[in-house]
Design a protein around this motif. Structure first.
Motif, short mmCIF file in Angstrom:
data_model
loop_
_atom_site.label_atom_id
_atom_site.label_comp_id
_atom_site.label_asym_id
_atom_site.label_seq_id
_atom_site.Cartn_x
_atom_site.Cartn_y
_atom_site.Cartn_z
N UNK A 147 0.83 -1.19 0.00
CA UNK A 147 0.00 0.00 0.00
C UNK A 147 0.87 1.26 0.00
N UNK A 148 0.30 2.36 -0.45
CA UNK A 148 1.06 3.61 -0.56
C UNK A 148 0.91 4.51 0.66
N UNK A 149 0.07 4.12 1.62
CA UNK A 149 -0.26 5.03 2.72
C UNK A 149 0.62 4.85 3.94
N UNK A 150 1.75 4.16 3.81
CA UNK A 150 2.65 4.03 4.95
C UNK A 150 3.22 5.39 5.31
N UNK A 151 3.26 5.69 6.60
CA UNK A 151 3.73 6.98 7.09
C UNK A 151 4.92 6.79 8.03
N UNK A 152 5.81 7.77 8.05
CA UNK A 152 6.93 7.74 9.00
C UNK A 152 6.37 7.80 10.42
N UNK A 153 6.89 6.92 11.30
CA UNK A 153 6.37 6.83 12.67
C UNK A 153 7.47 6.96 13.71
N UNK A 154 8.64 7.43 13.32
CA UNK A 154 9.72 7.65 14.27
C UNK A 154 10.53 6.40 14.56
N UNK A 155 11.80 6.60 14.94
CA UNK A 155 12.71 5.50 15.30
C UNK A 155 12.87 4.48 14.17
N UNK A 156 12.78 4.95 12.93
CA UNK A 156 12.95 4.06 11.79
C UNK A 156 11.72 3.28 11.40
N UNK A 157 10.61 3.44 12.09
CA UNK A 157 9.40 2.70 11.79
C UNK A 157 8.52 3.44 10.78
N UNK A 158 7.76 2.67 10.02
CA UNK A 158 6.66 3.17 9.22
C UNK A 158 5.37 2.61 9.79
N UNK A 159 4.28 3.34 9.60
CA UNK A 159 3.00 2.93 10.17
C UNK A 159 1.93 2.91 9.10
N UNK A 160 1.02 1.98 9.24
CA UNK A 160 -0.12 1.87 8.33
C UNK A 160 -1.33 1.48 9.15
N UNK A 161 -2.45 2.13 8.88
CA UNK A 161 -3.67 1.81 9.61
C UNK A 161 -4.56 0.90 8.79
N UNK A 162 -4.90 -0.24 9.36
CA UNK A 162 -5.85 -1.15 8.72
C UNK A 162 -7.24 -0.59 8.97
#
Length: 278
Positions: A137-152
């Motif tokens: 998916x294209x909606x991954x967002x930067x979430x700090x500490x090297x993580x990306x976040x995606x909401x199901x």
């Protein structure tokens, strides 16, 4: 409770976790359970309820070593929530725990007290399918500490509406992922012809090669307004501080420094030490 009451009037987070105390001899409740540091050693399980950041222990329950799962921590959690509910402004703003508590029984208990929660989910077969559906998916967002976040998003089935078998309702689920740096292993590539994930032995020849990721899947009742994905990710990372509280209680304040033939006395000593620690 009387000593902690002035702090409980401000927004606070209740962390629940379990720590293991190896025991030696023939103490009541000494049984073999999950013990990562000394496998096969009989132990007691300490189900603990802490005020986050302040590291205050609101209660601790001592159980036999094989009773370390979340279902054995729920009676103590219910007691803490009921005591705080006696004064509505003393209720925790959030209950937080690791994957051992991300199950229907715990979620329903916390929901019944009208308290928000943030728990990690085990990576079951359904969770792995969810990760696979959301991977490209294209909606991954930067979430700090090297993580990306995606909401199901439960409002969009194609993004992985999640109502696990045994769940009574759909819930907000957030997936975090982070590249595993400098780690050898099998890599994944996307086969554009059939939309499948393909295992690659030699990734140097593929422009679609992806490094391995580590995943954290969270379930929460926190609303989207005011709690964006970066905030959810940071809230869960903050939970790691409760391990520092366990380190202090066990190695500096005496949770590992007493023995008793009776588990009731062990519980009494554990609670006394927690009061002194507070």
């Amino acid at each position: 409770d009387h000593v902690c009451a002035p702090l409980l009037a401000t927004p606070w987070i209740l962390d629940i976790d379990t720590t293991i105390k190896p025991v030696y001899g023939k103490q009541e409740g000494a049984s073999v359970g999950y013990n990562p540091h000394k496998p096969g050693r009989p132990s007691h399980a300490y189900h603990s309820y802490l005020m986050s950041e302040q590291r205050l222990v609101l209660d601790v329950a001592v159980s036999p070593g094989h009773q370390m799962s979340s279902k054995h921590a729920l009676p103590g959690l219910a007691a803490v929530l009921e005591r705080s509910a006696a004064t509505p402004e003393h209720k925790p703003r959030l209950v937080r725990g690791d994957c051992g508590f991300g199950n229907e029984a715990t979620l329903v208990l916390v929901e019944s007290h009208g308290v928000d929660y943030l728990f990690r989910l085990r990576q079951t077969a359904n969770i792995k399918k969810l990760i696979a559906r959301c991977f490209f998916k294209d909606a991954w967002q930067a979430a700090g500490c090297g993580y990306e976040a995606f909401e199901a998003n439960p409002d969009a089935a194609e993004d992985g509406s999640l109502k696990l078998s045994g769940w009574s309702q759909s819930r907000r689920v957030v997936i975090l992922r982070r590249r595993i740096a400098d780690k050898e292993g099998t890599l994944l590539a996307h086969d554009e012809a059939n939309g499948q994930l393909t295992l690659l032995d030699d990734v140097a020849h593929s422009p679609h090669a992806l490094k391995l990721y580590e995943y954290v899947v969270l379930v929460t009742s926190l609303g989207r307004e005011g709690y964006e994905l970066r905030s959810i990710a940071q809230l869960y990372r903050d939970r790691a501080d409760c391990e520092n509280g366990f380190d202090e209680l066990k190695n500096q304040w005496g949770w590992t420094g007493f023995t008793s033939q009776e588990i009731k006395r062990s519980t009494l000593m554990a609670r006394n030490i927690a009061l002194i620690y507070n």
